[in-house]
Scaffold this motif. Sequence first.
Motif, mmCIF file in Angstrom:
data_model
loop_
_atom_site.group_PDB
_atom_site.id
_atom_site.type_symbol
_atom_site.label_atom_id
_atom_site.label_comp_id
_atom_site.label_asym_id
_atom_site.label_seq_id
_atom_site.Cartn_x
_atom_site.Cartn_y
_atom_site.Cartn_z
ATOM 1 N N GLU A 5 0.943 -1.087 -0.041
ATOM 2 C CA GLU A 5 0.060 0.090 0.014
ATOM 3 C C GLU A 5 0.804 1.198 0.061
ATOM 4 N N ALA A 6 1.147 1.658 -1.188
ATOM 5 C CA ALA A 6 1.951 2.825 -1.402
ATOM 6 C C ALA A 6 1.109 4.180 -1.141
ATOM 7 N N LYS A 7 1.953 5.070 -0.336
ATOM 8 C CA LYS A 7 1.599 6.343 0.045
ATOM 9 C C LYS A 7 1.838 7.415 -1.039
ATOM 10 N N SER A 8 1.296 8.578 -0.955
ATOM 11 C CA SER A 8 1.754 9.611 -1.958
ATOM 12 C C SER A 8 1.715 11.029 -1.468
ATOM 13 N N VAL A 9 2.654 11.854 -1.724
ATOM 14 C CA VAL A 9 2.750 13.287 -1.132
ATOM 15 C C VAL A 9 3.151 14.119 -2.431
ATOM 16 N N LEU A 10 2.402 15.186 -2.193
ATOM 17 C CA LEU A 10 2.597 16.190 -3.251
ATOM 18 C C LEU A 10 3.195 17.628 -2.445
ATOM 19 N N PHE A 11 4.299 18.046 -2.823
ATOM 20 C CA PHE A 11 4.737 19.159 -2.265
ATOM 21 C C PHE A 11 4.571 20.362 -3.092
ATOM 22 N N VAL A 12 4.209 21.280 -2.605
ATOM 23 C CA VAL A 12 3.423 22.607 -3.290
ATOM 24 C C VAL A 12 3.803 23.993 -2.655
ATOM 25 N N LYS A 74 10.624 19.092 -13.607
ATOM 26 C CA LYS A 74 10.069 20.507 -14.534
ATOM 27 C C LYS A 74 8.809 21.034 -13.714
ATOM 28 N N ALA A 75 8.577 22.307 -13.497
ATOM 29 C CA ALA A 75 7.593 22.817 -12.851
ATOM 30 C C ALA A 75 6.182 22.655 -13.357
ATOM 31 N N ARG A 76 5.183 22.234 -12.621
ATOM 32 C CA ARG A 76 3.939 22.115 -13.138
ATOM 33 C C ARG A 76 2.826 22.706 -12.121
ATOM 34 N N GLN A 77 1.724 22.942 -12.571
ATOM 35 C CA GLN A 77 0.642 23.527 -11.804
ATOM 36 C C GLN A 77 -0.023 22.537 -11.157
ATOM 37 N N ILE A 78 -0.685 22.246 -9.899
ATOM 38 C CA ILE A 78 -1.367 21.336 -9.446
ATOM 39 C C ILE A 78 -2.962 21.207 -10.346
ATOM 40 N N THR A 79 -3.291 20.051 -10.325
ATOM 41 C CA THR A 79 -4.560 19.725 -11.144
ATOM 42 C C THR A 79 -5.638 19.243 -10.165
ATOM 43 N N LYS A 80 -6.820 19.219 -10.750
ATOM 44 C CA LYS A 80 -7.966 18.612 -9.862
ATOM 45 C C LYS A 80 -7.416 17.254 -9.445
ATOM 46 N N ASP A 81 -6.885 16.564 -10.641
ATOM 47 C CA ASP A 81 -6.633 15.109 -10.282
ATOM 48 C C ASP A 81 -5.815 14.922 -9.071
ATOM 49 N N ASP A 82 -4.769 16.010 -8.738
ATOM 50 C CA ASP A 82 -3.801 15.821 -7.548
ATOM 51 C C ASP A 82 -4.740 15.818 -6.339
ATOM 52 N N LEU A 84 -7.464 14.366 -5.893
ATOM 53 C CA LEU A 84 -8.022 13.170 -5.872
ATOM 54 C C LEU A 84 -7.227 11.976 -5.678
ATOM 55 N N THR A 85 -6.078 12.080 -5.738
ATOM 56 C CA THR A 85 -5.190 10.996 -5.971
ATOM 57 C C THR A 85 -4.112 11.028 -5.050
ATOM 58 N N PHE A 86 -3.758 12.081 -4.564
ATOM 59 C CA PHE A 86 -2.544 12.219 -3.400
ATOM 60 C C PHE A 86 -3.122 12.084 -2.271
ATOM 61 N N ASP A 87 -2.347 11.360 -1.401
ATOM 62 C CA ASP A 87 -2.909 10.994 0.031
ATOM 63 C C ASP A 87 -2.618 12.580 1.032
ATOM 64 N N TYR A 88 -1.136 12.971 0.774
ATOM 65 C CA TYR A 88 -0.886 14.209 1.185
ATOM 66 C C TYR A 88 -0.588 15.313 0.372
ATOM 67 N N ILE A 89 -0.796 16.608 0.437
ATOM 68 C CA ILE A 89 -0.430 17.795 -0.129
ATOM 69 C C ILE A 89 -0.041 18.584 0.929
ATOM 70 N N LEU A 90 1.525 18.852 0.896
ATOM 71 C CA LEU A 90 2.280 19.588 1.895
ATOM 72 C C LEU A 90 2.787 21.021 1.032
ATOM 73 N N CYS A 91 2.102 22.169 1.762
ATOM 74 C CA CYS A 91 2.642 23.228 1.030
ATOM 75 C C CYS A 91 3.570 24.099 2.157
ATOM 76 N N MET A 92 4.167 25.303 1.599
ATOM 77 C CA MET A 92 5.172 26.032 2.169
ATOM 78 C C MET A 92 4.663 27.285 3.307
ATOM 79 N N ASP A 93 3.593 27.725 2.838
ATOM 80 C CA ASP A 93 3.183 29.044 3.494
ATOM 81 C C ASP A 93 1.673 29.299 3.764
ATOM 82 N N GLU A 94 1.175 30.255 4.571
ATOM 83 C CA GLU A 94 -0.135 30.339 4.768
ATOM 84 C C GLU A 94 -0.918 30.887 3.338
ATOM 85 N N SER A 95 -0.522 31.414 2.601
ATOM 86 C CA SER A 95 -1.071 31.696 1.207
ATOM 87 C C SER A 95 -1.381 30.666 0.457
#
Length: 158
Positions: A5-12, A74-82, A84-95
């Motif tokens: 059971e793999a987990k997924s993380v997206l840093f934003v 290569k830089a990409r913009q987050i999508t709607k699918d992100d 739905l598919t990622f377990d965690y979206i970890l971002c850098m600041d309040e904005s």
Amino acid sequence: MAAGEAKSVLFVCLGNICRSPIAESVFRKLVTDGNLENKWMIDSGAVSDWNVGRSPDARALSCLRTHGIGTTHKARQITKDDFLTFDYILCMDESNLRDLKRKSSHIKNCKAKIELLGSYDPQNQLIIEDPYYGNDEDFETVFEQCLRCCKAFLEKPH
């Protein structure tokens, strides 16, 4: 985590050329060093579309190289699918957090847990400041914060 059971993380971050590719690269190295590649899907993205397709900032690449870490991101913009598919979206600041929560509120069945990466910092530095207008030292600070936070995040039960 159950076997297989793999987990997924997206840093934003805002543009996906400074903070989030550093966090992604640091986390990827920790996962590789821990022989956990089959347990994690890792990526990074931007709230904005400003830098889509561009390599990370030269200062970010230089900072990573100093620590023996490479990236082909290569830089990409987050999508709607992100959401739905990622377990965690970890971002850098309040904005980033506000923008991601707003975007996720329009997505049915949002799976991702959206948090500040800094919420895992053992030194309690919640915000990872954008080093874009700073100097090499600022990129090193981002690297150190990402390293602490990514280690703590990886060590927690998922």
